[in-house]
Design an enzyme around this catalytic site. Structure first.
Site, PDB file in Angstrom:
ATOM      1  N   LYS A   1      -8.634  79.969  45.210  1.00 26.79           N
ATOM      2  CA  LYS A   1      -9.621  80.976  45.625  1.00 26.79           C
ATOM      3  C   LYS A   1     -10.216  80.585  46.974  1.00 26.79           C
ATOM      4  CE  LYS A   1     -14.104  81.523  45.064  1.00 26.79           C
ATOM      5  NZ  LYS A   1     -14.420  82.184  46.352  1.00 26.79           N
TER       6      LYS A   1
ATOM      7  N   GLU B   1     -14.792  67.294  46.791  1.00 23.46           N
ATOM      8  CA  GLU B   1     -15.029  66.825  48.164  1.00 23.46           C
ATOM      9  C   GLU B   1     -16.236  67.621  48.656  1.00 23.46           C
ATOM     10  OE1 GLU B   1     -15.630  66.634  51.507  1.00 23.46           O
ATOM     11  OE2 GLU B   1     -13.713  67.462  52.187  1.00 23.46           O
TER      12      GLU B   1
ATOM     13  N   CYS C   1     -17.288  68.712  57.240  1.00 24.16           N
ATOM     14  CA  CYS C   1     -17.966  67.834  56.273  1.00 24.16           C
ATOM     15  C   CYS C   1     -18.065  66.405  56.812  1.00 24.16           C
ATOM     16  CB  CYS C   1     -17.262  67.862  54.927  1.00 24.16           C
ATOM     17  SG  CYS C   1     -15.520  67.457  55.050  1.00 24.16           S
TER      18      CYS C   1
ATOM     19  N   GLU D   1     -27.605  68.349  54.771  1.00 27.44           N
ATOM     20  CA  GLU D   1     -26.471  68.707  55.623  1.00 27.44           C
ATOM     21  C   GLU D   1     -26.791  70.023  56.335  1.00 27.44           C
ATOM     22  OE1 GLU D   1     -22.785  70.030  53.643  1.00 27.44           O
ATOM     23  OE2 GLU D   1     -21.752  68.591  54.919  1.00 27.44           O
TER      24      GLU D   1
HETATM   25  O1  TXE Z   1     -20.818  76.579  49.717  1.00 24.30           O
HETATM   26  P1  TXE Z   1     -20.277  76.738  48.257  1.00 24.30           P
HETATM   27  P2  TXE Z   1     -21.471  77.661  50.703  1.00 24.30           P
HETATM   28  C1  TXE Z   1     -21.884  72.937  52.570  1.00 24.30           C
HETATM   29  C2  TXE Z   1     -22.605  73.242  53.872  1.00 24.30           C
HETATM   30  C3  TXE Z   1     -23.023  74.672  53.674  1.00 24.30           C
HETATM   31  C4  TXE Z   1     -23.327  74.676  52.197  1.00 24.30           C
HETATM   32  C5  TXE Z   1     -23.303  76.013  51.527  1.00 24.30           C
HETATM   33  O2  TXE Z   1     -23.735  72.431  53.977  1.00 24.30           O
HETATM   34  O3  TXE Z   1     -24.154  75.012  54.436  1.00 24.30           O
HETATM   35  O4  TXE Z   1     -22.313  73.874  51.630  1.00 24.30           O
HETATM   36  O5  TXE Z   1     -22.081  76.697  51.809  1.00 24.30           O
HETATM   37  C6  TXE Z   1     -17.085  78.812  45.820  1.00 24.30           C
HETATM   38  N1  TXE Z   1     -17.960  78.220  40.805  1.00 24.30           N
HETATM   39  N2  TXE Z   1     -20.435  73.042  52.713  1.00 24.30           N
HETATM   40  O6  TXE Z   1     -22.564  78.405  50.040  1.00 24.30           O
HETATM   41  O7  TXE Z   1     -21.127  77.654  47.452  1.00 24.30           O
HETATM   42  C7  TXE Z   1     -17.320  79.709  47.013  1.00 24.30           C
HETATM   43  O8  TXE Z   1     -16.973  81.053  46.706  1.00 24.30           O
HETATM   44  C8  TXE Z   1     -16.818  78.095  41.499  1.00 24.30           C
HETATM   45  C9  TXE Z   1     -19.734  71.805  52.871  1.00 24.30           C
HETATM   46  O9  TXE Z   1     -20.380  78.489  51.279  1.00 24.30           O
HETATM   47  O10 TXE Z   1     -20.076  75.378  47.722  1.00 24.30           O
HETATM   48  C10 TXE Z   1     -16.445  79.062  48.055  1.00 24.30           C
HETATM   49  O11 TXE Z   1     -15.090  79.431  47.845  1.00 24.30           O
HETATM   50  N3  TXE Z   1     -16.735  78.289  42.816  1.00 24.30           N
HETATM   51  C11 TXE Z   1     -18.274  71.979  52.704  1.00 24.30           C
HETATM   52  C12 TXE Z   1     -16.616  77.564  47.751  1.00 24.30           C
HETATM   53  O12 TXE Z   1     -17.068  77.512  46.385  1.00 24.30           O
HETATM   54  C13 TXE Z   1     -17.862  78.611  43.468  1.00 24.30           C
HETATM   55  C14 TXE Z   1     -17.658  73.207  53.196  1.00 24.30           C
HETATM   56  C15 TXE Z   1     -17.652  76.835  48.601  1.00 24.30           C
HETATM   57  O13 TXE Z   1     -18.887  77.484  48.468  1.00 24.30           O
HETATM   58  C16 TXE Z   1     -19.087  78.749  42.802  1.00 24.30           C
HETATM   59  C17 TXE Z   1     -18.491  74.380  52.992  1.00 24.30           C
HETATM   60  C18 TXE Z   1     -19.112  78.538  41.401  1.00 24.30           C
HETATM   61  N4  TXE Z   1     -20.219  78.624  40.686  1.00 24.30           N
HETATM   62  C19 TXE Z   1     -19.842  74.260  52.792  1.00 24.30           C
HETATM   63  N5  TXE Z   1     -20.040  79.063  43.712  1.00 24.30           N
HETATM   64  C20 TXE Z   1     -17.427  70.765  52.868  1.00 24.30           C
HETATM   65  N6  TXE Z   1     -17.552  69.794  51.969  1.00 24.30           N
HETATM   66  O14 TXE Z   1     -16.595  70.716  53.761  1.00 24.30           O
HETATM   67  C21 TXE Z   1     -19.448  79.118  44.913  1.00 24.30           C
HETATM   68  N7  TXE Z   1     -18.116  78.852  44.776  1.00 24.30           N
END
Ligand code: TXE
Length: 499
Positions: free
Chosen positions: A197, A272, A306, A403
């Site tokens: 996804k 991660e 990240c 972050e």
């Molecule tokens: O992240 P989410 P978001 C950090 C960065 C950013 C913050 C929020 O600080 O500002 O996270 O970003 C899916 N069950 N990173 O809100 O929610 C979602 O649809 C299953 C760091 O975008 O973690 C997307 O595909 N899946 C990071 C993915 O999770 C779920 C990179 C990431 O979204 C879900 C991005 C659930 N309950 C953001 N809820 C890195 N480590 O590189 C959401 N998703």
């Protein structure tokens, strides 16, 4: 359009104009509800496409298809060299369609086309070929055992690695293609099926990759893409009872929720998560090397990385030189649309994220922290944030602890290397860190004492397919990449034979 603006390919225009469905069982399928999510161009805020908002029923159809493909064994039982050949062909198809994929990434994510070409496509190709090669290196061990009964019996044991089953891959929006393939490739190399996804903000490139996988010869049902929200589609996917393993990259909060849900069924998880990554600059460091390395380490992809450096601790004797060097560098950055090859800083991914990053900067201003910013960009409806240095913010400020994931970096003066180490480790995170020094003994000492899954000396954010990557503390669990990568996608089975 500036003279350095890249002309959009006809194939990109026609892909954007398509009605995108879900890729299940080797073909496009409509979602059951018909609900759609808009995809925007961060450079101007205009809608460029839409994707299906899959729900629990759609996820069940996709996972069941992946499960059927797995149990049929067409992929899992194929000769390893056969799987390797198909995966190498898959990489070749990405290479043949490189510019199309790079442009799609820039248009949906906002990043520079230069970065899309070099990282989203170039690095993805490296990782795809490396991982394809692992397909033919899967092996167990022969084990001498000491089972003493019945008297005179002899035994020989060995281990074999079997694919875990159906994998759920959850992909974020910062590197949709690269991180997407970090989920897909190890699963496929190990002989698993996968339902992946992408982020609802950036679904397009993985949808295109699904078609290329089929063209390369990946059997139907082995590689499926569902698009939709995290709370709906993502949650349903990670909680599905037929999922054997979840590989997630995203925020720590969402990662913890996934780990809790996984605990119910003891589903394997690799997480991660985020970082608040420190860089420690000792007084003997080479200033030019520091500025070049940490400008890239902090501002690559607008800091939406990240592994990015976000707290730079500088020993006092070098602080003023570096602060003015960073200021000059930040002010020289040109800010504009990702499709303009002459720009260095591009919009962040979404309106919501722009507001989130701006909120951190407002907090810092309210606390009277000193902010030094470069250009604010062309304005208009694009999601721009000016590249910003925050000078000596207090350690308790939100942007010192959380972050930010934007083009923002803290510069902090410290009295000694020991003080820098203490501040660097004073965080819930532990993803990456760097040390800048010309002193070999200091490098050996501090790389051992910094709490992070990856520590660089005199560089930052440089990753490689053969170098394991992952977090300590709340930056996650498990490691991606490296020669042992497929261990996380296989079960070790012991076989013991009496003879
Ligand atoms: O992240 P989410 P978001 C950090 C960065 C950013 C913050 C929020 O600080 O500002 O996270 O970003 C899916 N069950 N990173 O809100 O929610 C979602 O649809 C299953 C760091 O975008 O973690 C997307 O595909 N899946 C990071 C993915 O999770 C779920 C990179 C990431 O979204 C879900 C991005 C659930 N309950 C953001 N809820 C890195 N480590 O590189 C959401 N998703």
């Amino acid at each position: 359009m500036s003279e350095q603006s890249v002309a959009v390919l006809e194939s990109v225009k026609s892909f954007l104009a398509r009605h995108h469905g879900l890729y299940i069982d080797g073909r496009w399928q409509e979602s059951t509800s018909g609900a759609r999510l808009a995809v925007f161009n961060p450079a101007d805020g205009r809608q460029i496409a839409s994707s299906a908002d899959a729900d629990e029923k759609d996820v069940d159809i996709a996972v069941t298809s992946a499960w059927r493909a797995f149990t049929r064994g067409v992929w899992a039982n194929m000769l390893p060299a056969g799987r390797e050949k198909i995966l190498l062909r898959f990489a070749d198809l990405l290479e043949q369609n490189a510019e199309e994929l790079a442009q799609l990434e820039t248009l949906e994510q906002g990043k520079s086309i230069n970065i899309a070409r070099a990282f989203e496509v170039g690095c993805t190709l490296n990782w795809m070929r490396y991982t394809a090669g692992l397909t033919t290196k899967i092996s167990g061990r022969t084990l001498d055992v000491s089972i003493p009964m019945p008297e005179g019996a002899r035994y020989q044991a060995w281990t074999r690695k079997a694919p875990v089953g159906v994998v759920a891959g959850i992909v974020p929006w910062n590197f949709p293609l690269l991180i997407g393939m970090w989920k897909v490739m190890p699963a496929l190399a190990a002989g698993c099926s996968i339902v992946v996804k992408p982020s609802e903000t950036t679904p397009l490139t993985l949808l295109r990759m699904a078609e290329l996988a089929s063209e390369a010869g990946v059997p139907d049902g082995v590689f499926n893409v569902v698009t939709g929200s995290g709370a709906g589609c993502g949650r349903a996917l990670t909680a599905h009872p037929l999922i054997a393993k979840v590989s997630f990259t995203g925020s720590t909060a969402t990662g913890k929720g996934i780990a809790r849900a996984a605990a119910d069924r003891l589903t394997r998880v690799t997480l991660e998560l985020g970082g608040k990554n420190p860089a420690i600059v000792l007084k003997d460091a080479d200033p030019a090397m520091v500025i070049e390395g940490l400008m890239a380490g902090s501002f690559l992809n607008q800091g939406q990385v990240c592994a990015a450096s976000s707290r730079i601790y500088i020993e006092s004797p070098l602080f003023d030189t570096l602060a003015s060097g960073f200021e000059q560098a930040v002010k020289s950055l040109s800010v504009g649309a990702g499709m303009d090859t002459g720009t260095h800083i591009n919009p962040v991914v979404s309106k919501a994220h722009q507001q989130k990053v701006a909120g951190y900067l407002d907090d810092a201003r309210r606390s009277n922290a000193e902010l030094v910013s470069g250009s604010g960009g062309p304005g208009g409806e694009g999601y721009y944030i000016a590249p910003t240095l925050v000078i000596n913010p207090s350690a308790g400020l939100r942007l010192s602890r959380e972050e930010v994931f934007g083009p923002v970096v803290n510069l902090v003066r410290v009295k000694s290397a020991e003080e820098a180490l203490e501040l660097a480790n004073d965080t819930d995170y532990g993803l990456t860190a760097s040390l800048w020094t010309t002193n070999l003994s200091a490098a050996m000492d501090y790389t051992a004492r910094i709490q992070a899954g990856t520590v660089w000396v005199n560089s930052h954010t440089l990753i490689d397919a053969n170098m394991p990557f992952g977090g300590m503390k709340q930056s996650g669990t498990g490691r991606d990449f490296g020669p042992d990568w497929l261990d996380a996608y296989t079960e070790t089975k012991s076989v013991c034979v009496r003879y």
